[in-house]
Design an enzyme around this catalytic site. Structure first.
Site, PDB file in Angstrom:
ATOM      1  N   SER A 161       0.853  -1.144  -0.036  1.00  0.00           N
ATOM      2  CA  SER A 161       0.108  -0.161   0.190  1.00  0.00           C
ATOM      3  C   SER A 161       1.036   1.314  -0.068  1.00  0.00           C
ATOM      4  O   SER A 161       1.635   1.330  -1.025  1.00  0.00           O
ATOM      5  CB  SER A 161      -1.082  -0.019   1.105  1.00  0.00           C
ATOM      6  OG  SER A 161      -1.947   1.012   1.280  1.00  0.00           O
ATOM      7  N   ASP A 298     -10.035  -2.777  -5.956  1.00  0.00           N
ATOM      8  CA  ASP A 298      -9.402  -2.178  -4.807  1.00  0.00           C
ATOM      9  C   ASP A 298     -10.194  -0.794  -4.385  1.00  0.00           C
ATOM     10  O   ASP A 298     -10.028   0.056  -5.112  1.00  0.00           O
ATOM     11  CB  ASP A 298      -7.963  -2.099  -4.957  1.00  0.00           C
ATOM     12  CG  ASP A 298      -7.312  -1.613  -3.547  1.00  0.00           C
ATOM     13  OD1 ASP A 298      -7.868  -0.961  -2.850  1.00  0.00           O
ATOM     14  OD2 ASP A 298      -5.990  -2.031  -3.580  1.00  0.00           O
ATOM     15  N   HIS A 327      -8.331  -4.573  -1.094  1.00  0.00           N
ATOM     16  CA  HIS A 327      -7.077  -3.767  -0.728  1.00  0.00           C
ATOM     17  C   HIS A 327      -6.304  -4.846   0.371  1.00  0.00           C
ATOM     18  O   HIS A 327      -6.974  -4.921   1.487  1.00  0.00           O
ATOM     19  CB  HIS A 327      -7.269  -2.502  -0.160  1.00  0.00           C
ATOM     20  CG  HIS A 327      -5.955  -1.798   0.051  1.00  0.00           C
ATOM     21  ND1 HIS A 327      -5.443  -1.015  -1.038  1.00  0.00           N
ATOM     22  CD2 HIS A 327      -5.515  -1.188   1.253  1.00  0.00           C
ATOM     23  CE1 HIS A 327      -4.205  -0.485  -0.594  1.00  0.00           C
ATOM     24  NE2 HIS A 327      -4.276  -0.717   0.753  1.00  0.00           N
TER      25      HIS A 327
END
Length: 374
Positions: A161, A298, A327
């Site tokens: 991320s 996502d 995600h």
């Protein structure tokens, strides 16, 4: 390389979601709220700020030196985590479990070095400075420390991320001189301008759930270390604005960046930061093997943030997109019926293949050196 990536190019390749997580929202929420305390247990040895000479609050090493002594040339996996995360996160432990397990137990026998960002994972903030999505100086120092502490060891990077954006920035900035042997990016937003627009406008879930949840996590981080910013004469965050922000009942990602990121790092505004932070700008400059894994559903990054054109033009980059996964979710059933995260498989296959190639080349070079000596 394609022959080695069975989970991506094989006959049964691809991500097959568990039926009870039908979309990206479900995977993302389960990844955040599910109980993963009893799986993928990892023991760490923490290196404190004093041991690291003041430039970073701490690095977590696994296996600890008391369990496994350093072996010359052993491969290192260097990890950068997501927003307000750390080495304790389940998405980190999921991939480190098979990578750091001994070879005799089916692992790759790697040693992990996880960088905990300033103030994260029970670490103090020593100066009124935070981190952001393009903080590459801490990564640069960490890689130098690893190179000195584990001489002769190849270093493979992996980011998740926000951390995947930062390590991608770093890899592109270093270009031809990048000391990493390879890099993996998992759930990278890539284009922060597009990703922020997606969060603020895509749906009620992204606008009112994820936006405020992520903003709240950053507010809590700042609240835990507020004395450093309120009392230090070197703090760049206006005192009254910080007090008002900490007292707010709810804040968004943009609220945090307009207050903290803009002032601490000298951006004009949050948009200026998002444009500057986007790692899509550096993809074309990557000169080491690079694997990117993203899910098109996502809800944090959105499907329109991926640097597909840049990836096609750069032979060093392989960008893998799955239709589902959310995600940092990608939950599927393993052959034994247990629940697992799919992305662990391509990451392991990718690194195993690169380590094998590197070992083969090193062996060839040693034999060649002996021949030349004769």
């Amino acid at each position: 390389m394609q022959k080695k990536l069975h989970s991506v190019f094989g006959p049964s390749a691809g991500f097959k979601s568990v039926p009870w997580l039908p979309n990206g929202d479900a995977h993302t929420i389960y990844a955040s709220l599910g109980n993963f305390e009893l799986v993928d247990r990892i023991d760490y040895e923490r290196y404190s700020d004093s041991q690291l000479r003041g430039w970073l609050s701490g690095l977590d090493i696994s296996p600890p030196s008391s369990v496994k002594s350093f072996q010359p040339g052993e491969p290192i996996i260097f990890v950068t985590h997501g927003l307000t995360g750390g080495s304790n996160e389940s998405y980190v432990r999921a991939v480190l479990a098979p990578l750091t397990a001994p070879k005799e137990r089916g692992g790759l026998g790697m040693r992990a070095v996880v960088q905990n960002s300033r103030g994260c994972n029970r670490l103090p903030i020593l100066t009124p400075k935070l981190y952001n999505a393009c903080t590459t100086d801490d990564i640069r120092h960490a890689v130098l420390w690893i190179s000195k502490t584990f001489p002769g060891s190849p270093i493979y990077g992996i980011g998740f991320s926000l951390g995947s954006n930062a390590i991608t920035d770093y890899t592109g900035e270093e270009g031809d001189t990048c000391p990493l042997a390879a890099c993996v990016s998992v759930a990278n937003p890539f284009d922060f301008v597009a990703a922020n627009k997606h969060i603020e406008t895509h749906s009620l879930m992204t606008k009112y759930v994820y936006n405020y949840a992520l903003g709240g996590a950053l507010q809590a981080l700042l609240a835990r270390h507020q004395r450093v910013f309120l009392d230090s004469p070197d703090s760049l965050i206006p005192h009254d604005d910080l007090v008002k922000y900490l007292q707010a009942r709810s804040v968004t990602l943009r609220d945090f960046d307009e207050l903290a990121t803009k002032n601490v790092f000298g951006y004009k505004d949050a948009y200026d930061y998002y444009a500057h932070a986007s790692s899509s700008r550096f993809v074309e400059r990557i000169r080491i093997p690079y694997l990117g894994l993203n899910a098109l559903d996502d809800p944090i990054t959105g499907r329109h943030t991926l640097p597909e054109t840049q990836a096609r033009m750069n032979p060093w980059v392989l960008l893998v997109r799955t239709k589902h996964g959310g995600h940092l979710g990608w939950f599927e059933y393993a052959p034994d019926g247990s629940l697992r995260r799919w992305y662990v498989q391509p990451v392991r296959e990718w690194l195993e293949a690169l380590i094998e190639v590197r070992n083969t080349l090193c062996l060839w070079e040693r034999r060649r050196f002996k021949i030349l000596r004769l």
